[in-house]
Design a protein around this motif. Structure first.
Motif: not given
Length: 531
Positions: A455-469
């Motif tokens: 699964i993607p690294a926590v940093e990648a998931v967090v970055d995409s979420m912050v950009e979105a919401v």
């Protein structure tokens, strides 16, 4: 005989003022002022200076009593009448300066304190007047620049006096919103964490609930008290009444006038607002639609007053609409609300809040939006609605409901997004909707041991979420935990990871503090969750 009677009334009024019986003092001074005016009207020639001085002092003292009762409009009228009699009356200049300061009209307040300082009596209270002058200068600078600094307060663990705040409005305007009605819009590009505005409540109602349970009776009492306070504020100030009346009642949103944002700046007090009749039904409807629950940073971070509950009315914040991909957050300090960008905002983009928890699936958000009386039509909801019919999506949702292995659910969702060609912000949307399983997976060493490489690294998931919401405390804690764990076996957390953490922290808490204070705040928040 008449002069003796007037002297008795004046002495009574003064005594009442000294013992802080404000309302009774106002009544007594009003009686004395009326008698003074009768005396003057009976005299066809110029009234003697003694009577004029008595009238001037009485008006000044009544202004003082009225200001203590928060009746600032009437108090200012008394000051103006006193200054018509004696333009350099020391006590009145000082009183008017303090009233204007309370109304956040810093420049005008500064002028009156400067005039008071020129009087010979100022030498007796020079230190106090200079203190007012410095306070005005500081708050005027903050109101003009928005350069608030909460560092000392945070570094002291939120102890002692809370930081001084003044009202501030950044690069914003009020316009028609595509969501319906009116909204608040950025007029230039804004970075994550940037202050958007600071506004003082018209009224607040607060309570500490030992059990943490807001019962129906408590809620009704608080609601009635809030209504009474708002009505009192509207009754005492025509401007406040006018601005409250401009808010939505939840009906005919598109027919409402779009006010200029300058009306919400404190200096707009100089405009002539009509004395409109108070409509109690309208006031209650406006509060029902626009009142907000307080979000206390110190309570959340340090666990202070966990049973704390507060509700209030903040005018400018009432124009901010909900979105499931919000870009702004609010914090409360005293009666002030601080609103900042929780992610980067482009010029022309509408500023939006999350009225409810947006780190939840579409079905949950739909239910929550119904309780607010609307259906959310934001980009995120429209995108997720298109995926609702996919069989695999329904299977993932059912698997989560049944409590299947969270790491496996994350893996299936990531694989599904790859097959459905979900990219960019849309990935962040879905990851936010299923944050529950992502957060549990990243927070569990066993799950990460089994699924971490798939699964993607926590940093990648967090970055995409912050950009979105936008930024969120829960996401910040998972990121911080992950960075600590990943850096624990080597040379610690690197500069890139640290900067990612700081940026997310600015999105959650704003830029109003130095780096060391932000690190302290993040550490306090992290430790509180471990207790």
């Amino acid at each position: 005989m008449e002069e003796e009677r007037m002297q008795q009334i004046r002495s009574k009024a003064k005594d009442l003022l000294l013992i802080r019986e404000w309302n009774e003092s106002v009544q007594a001074y009003s009686h004395f002022i009326s008698l003074c005016q009768d005396q003057i009207s009976k005299t066809h020639q110029e009234p003697d200076s003694k009577l004029r001085k008595s009238l001037c002092l009485a008006l000044s003292n009544r202004a003082e009593a009225r200001s203590r009762m928060q009746d600032f409009a009437e108090a200012l009228m008394d000051c103006d009448r006193a200054l018509e009699i004696e333009s350099a009356h020391f006590k009145t200049l000082l009183c008017k300066g303090k009233i204007l300061l309370s109304l956040n009209r810093y420049c005008l307040a500064l002028d009156y304190f400067k005039l008071a300082l020129l009087d010979s009596q100022a030498s007796l209270d020079c230190e106090s007047i200079n203190g007012y002058l410095e306070k005005c200068k500081k708050l005027e600078f903050l109101s003009r620049t928005g350069a608030f600094n909460l560092s000392d307060w945070v570094m002291n663990g939120f102890c002692g006096k809370s930081p001084e705040l003044g009202e501030y409005i950044g690069a914003l305007e009020i316009k028609r919103s595509e969501m319906g009605g009116r909204g608040l819009f950025a007029t230039k590009n804004v970075d994550c964490g940037t202050l958007l505005f600071v506004t003082k409540a018209i009224a607040t109602e607060r309570s500490i609930l030992p059990s943490g349970d807001l019962g129906k009776n408590t809620q009704l009492v608080m609601w009635k008290n809030l209504i009474d306070k708002v009505v009192e504020s509207a009754t005492k100030c025509h401007r406040t009444h006018h601005l409250i009346s401009s808010l939505s009642t939840g009906e005919d949103e598109d027919g409402l006038e779009v006010p200029d944002i300058s009306l919400f700046r404190p200096e707009a007090e100089d405009k002539n607002f009509l004395n409109e009749k108070l409509d109690m039904g309208k006031i209650v409807s406006i509060l029902d639609v626009n009142s907000l629950i307080e979000d206390s940073t110190s309570s959340k971070v340090l666990g202070k007053n966990k049973g704390y509950y507060g509700v209030g009315l903040w005018l400018l914040a009432s124009f901010i609409n909900h979105s499931c991909n919000p870009n702004a957050r609010r914090l409360h300090i005293g009666d002030y609300m601080i609103v900042h960008a929780s992610r980067d905002i482009k010029a022309g983009e509408e500023v939006t809040f999350a009225y409810f928890d947006v780190l939840s699936p579409l079905s949950n958000r739909r239910e929550m939006s119904k309780t607010w009386g609307f259906d959310c039509g934001c980009k995120r909801c429209k995108f997720e609605k298109c995926l609702c019919g996919k069989q695999e999506m329904r299977e993932i949702e059912m698997g989560i409901e049944r409590g299947l292995e969270v790491g496996g659910m994350v893996f299936r969702l990531e694989e599904g997004m790859r097959r459905w060609t979900v990219r960019g912000k849309e990935k962040g949307y879905l990851r936010a909707s299923f944050w529950g399983v992502y957060g549990k997976t990243f927070g569990c060493e066993k799950e990460m041991g089994r699924w971490g490489r798939r699964i993607p690294a926590v940093e990648a998931v967090v970055d995409s979420m912050v950009e979105a919401v936008g930024s969120d405390e829960r996401v910040l804690r998972v990121l911080k935990d992950g960075l600590k764990r990943n850096g624990g076996g080597g040379g610690g957390v690197g500069m890139v990871e640290r900067e990612r953490e700081m940026k997310l922290g600015r999105g959650v808490y704003g830029k109003g503090m130095k780096k060391q204070a932000m690190r302290t705040l993040l550490e306090l928040s992290f430790q509180e969750q471990k207790i």
